[in-house]
Write an enzyme that holds these catalytic residues in place. Structure first.
Site, PDB file in Angstrom:
ATOM      1  N   ASP A  26      -8.533  -4.646   1.582  1.00 54.29           N
ATOM      2  CA  ASP A  26      -7.321  -5.119   0.896  1.00 54.29           C
ATOM      3  C   ASP A  26      -7.437  -4.946  -0.617  1.00 54.29           C
ATOM      4  OD1 ASP A  26      -4.788  -6.186   0.736  1.00 54.29           O
ATOM      5  OD2 ASP A  26      -5.445  -8.276   0.911  1.00 54.29           O
ATOM      6  N   HIS A  43      -4.303   3.651  -2.678  1.00 50.92           N
ATOM      7  CA  HIS A  43      -4.628   3.954  -1.280  1.00 50.92           C
ATOM      8  C   HIS A  43      -5.553   5.167  -1.201  1.00 50.92           C
ATOM      9  CE1 HIS A  43      -1.949   0.876   0.000  1.00 50.92           C
ATOM     10  NE2 HIS A  43      -0.835   1.509  -0.308  1.00 50.92           N
ATOM     11  N   LEU A 137     -23.158   5.570  15.066  1.00 53.84           N
ATOM     12  CA  LEU A 137     -22.333   4.467  14.545  1.00 53.84           C
ATOM     13  C   LEU A 137     -20.983   4.518  15.245  1.00 53.84           C
ATOM     14  CD1 LEU A 137     -21.756   2.303  12.198  1.00 53.84           C
ATOM     15  CD2 LEU A 137     -20.759   4.216  10.948  1.00 53.84           C
TER      16      LEU A 137
HETATM   17  C1  IPE Z   1      -4.031  -6.673   5.801  1.00 50.16           C
HETATM   18  O1  IPE Z   1      -3.657  -6.599   4.472  1.00 50.16           O
HETATM   19  C2  IPE Z   1      -3.816  -5.356   6.478  1.00 50.16           C
HETATM   20  C3  IPE Z   1      -4.722  -4.272   6.096  1.00 50.16           C
HETATM   21  C4  IPE Z   1      -5.715  -4.356   5.251  1.00 50.16           C
HETATM   22  C5  IPE Z   1      -4.494  -3.015   6.764  1.00 50.16           C
HETATM   23  P1  IPE Z   1      -2.199  -6.996   3.976  1.00 50.16           P
HETATM   24  O2  IPE Z   1      -2.169  -6.715   2.519  1.00 50.16           O
HETATM   25  O3  IPE Z   1      -1.178  -6.328   4.812  1.00 50.16           O
HETATM   26  O4  IPE Z   1      -2.163  -8.558   4.281  1.00 50.16           O
HETATM   27  P2  IPE Z   1      -1.279  -9.720   3.647  1.00 50.16           P
HETATM   28  O5  IPE Z   1       0.158  -9.307   3.801  1.00 50.16           O
HETATM   29  O6  IPE Z   1      -1.663  -9.856   2.212  1.00 50.16           O
HETATM   30  O7  IPE Z   1      -1.649 -10.928   4.431  1.00 50.16           O
HETATM   31  C1  IPE Z   2      -4.672  -2.583   1.535  1.00 50.75           C
HETATM   32  O1  IPE Z   2      -4.189  -2.666   0.255  1.00 50.75           O
HETATM   33  C2  IPE Z   2      -4.153  -1.410   2.297  1.00 50.75           C
HETATM   34  C3  IPE Z   2      -3.200  -1.765   3.352  1.00 50.75           C
HETATM   35  C4  IPE Z   2      -2.761  -2.959   3.638  1.00 50.75           C
HETATM   36  C5  IPE Z   2      -2.680  -0.674   4.163  1.00 50.75           C
HETATM   37  P1  IPE Z   2      -2.753  -3.258  -0.063  1.00 50.75           P
HETATM   38  O2  IPE Z   2      -1.747  -2.152  -0.011  1.00 50.75           O
HETATM   39  O3  IPE Z   2      -2.434  -4.415   0.802  1.00 50.75           O
HETATM   40  O4  IPE Z   2      -2.939  -3.718  -1.571  1.00 50.75           O
HETATM   41  P2  IPE Z   2      -2.410  -5.055  -2.225  1.00 50.75           P
HETATM   42  O5  IPE Z   2      -2.846  -6.184  -1.353  1.00 50.75           O
HETATM   43  O6  IPE Z   2      -0.921  -4.933  -2.298  1.00 50.75           O
HETATM   44  O7  IPE Z   2      -3.070  -5.090  -3.567  1.00 50.75           O
HETATM   45 MG    MG Z   3      -2.742  -6.392   0.666  1.00 52.68          MG
END
Ligand code: IPE
Ligand code: IPE
Ligand code: MG
Length: 252
Positions: A26, A43, A137
């Site tokens: 995240d 990303h 793995l």
């Molecule tokens: C969880 O992160 C999903 C992934 C890392 C793929 P999100 O960014 O979607 O989660 P919330 O919305 O902050 O809970």
């Molecule tokens: C995690 O990073 C990737 C996915 C959830 C796919 P985010 O896109 O959720 O990044 P933040 O949380 O908005 O910073």
């Molecule tokens: Mg996120």
């Protein structure tokens, strides 16, 4: 993943060697925003972090690495961002599959396939088929994954078997349900890491996390590397896992 009353991971000798590490990757968007960059760049850098961590995982004695790459709820994001994320998955498989295979990585995918574009489905299947005999793995990719949805799919299959007269409803217990989750042969995660400082599961492995140790790391995912993984594992090693029993020193 394993749902035995005694978690499979409990069989590992010592808590300082997590066999199964699961990661909620995240913070890509916030990493980019902090640098005045588009979220897509966050990303893209997140995929680089993933490459580093897959390489590090085996070196650190991890047998199973589960990564949360797209949640069932991520469909609520703008279509352009969903397009970016799917594009990155396509590119990751096309560019990295040969290397993963050469390195002995077995790729597994959990989550809902129905409704995904046909080309994504065939890439996922190709990755699973090519690497199916690899043993160095297990890389378990949670894609279009939601834990409630996974549990509901398992419950539906059990209910169907009961309705068809092939199963006695009294045989439906935690073990039986666990057998119908997406990767029933993989032991429960010993350690779940979430980056970016958020402290929640966001519908990730809720069944399998019953006795997982949770480590929340403030850094955003694109900054994550082998040292960060080692420090999360060191934190895990300081925990005492009791699985409802007594502390080892108290119990002996
Ligand atoms: C969880 O992160 C999903 C992934 C890392 C793929 P999100 O960014 O979607 O989660 P919330 O919305 O902050 O809970
Ligand atoms: C995690 O990073 C990737 C996915 C959830 C796919 P985010 O896109 O959720 O990044 P933040 O949380 O908005 O910073
Ligand atoms: Mg996120």
């Amino acid at each position: 993943m394993s749902n035995a009353a005694v978690p499979a991971s409990q069989a590992s000798d010592r808590t300082d060697a997590p066999l199964h590490v699961a990661i909620i990757m995240d913070g890509n968007g916030r990493w980019a925003a902090a640098r005045g960059l588009p979220r897509a760049e966050g990303h893209r850098r997140g995929v680089e972090a993933l490459r580093r961590v897959v390489r590090a995982a085996h070196e650190l004695g991890i047998h199973h690495l589960t990564i949360f790459s797209f949640s069932s709820e991520n469909w609520s994001r703008p279509a352009t961002e969903i397009g970016d994320l799917f594009g990155l998955l396509r590119r990751f498989i096309r560019n990295d599959l040969a290397t993963l295979h050469r390195d002995g990585v077995r790729v597994r995918v959990i989550g809902e396939r129905a409704g995904l574009d046909a080309d994504i489905c065939s890439l996922l299947t190709e990755a699973e088929e090519l690497t199916r005999n690899n043993t160095r793995l297990n890389l378990i990719v949670a894609f279009n994954y939601g834990s409630r949805q996974e549990i509901a799919r398992a419950a539906q299959r059990l209910a169907q078997e009961a309705a068809d007269g092939k199963r006695d409803p009294s045989s439906i217990n935690a073990d039986a349900l666990g057998q119908y989750l997406d990767a029933p042969d993989i032991p429960d995660p010993d350690l779940i890491i979430r980056t970016s400082g958020e402290q929640r599961l966001s519908n990730f492995l809720m069944w399998q996390a019953a006795y997982s140790e949770l480590v929340f790391v403030p850094m955003h995912w694109p900054d994550f590397d082998k040292a960060a993984l080692e420090s999360a594992i060191a934190e895990y090693a300081r925990r005492e896992r009791r699985f409802g029993g007594l502390a080892a020193k108290t119990g002996s």
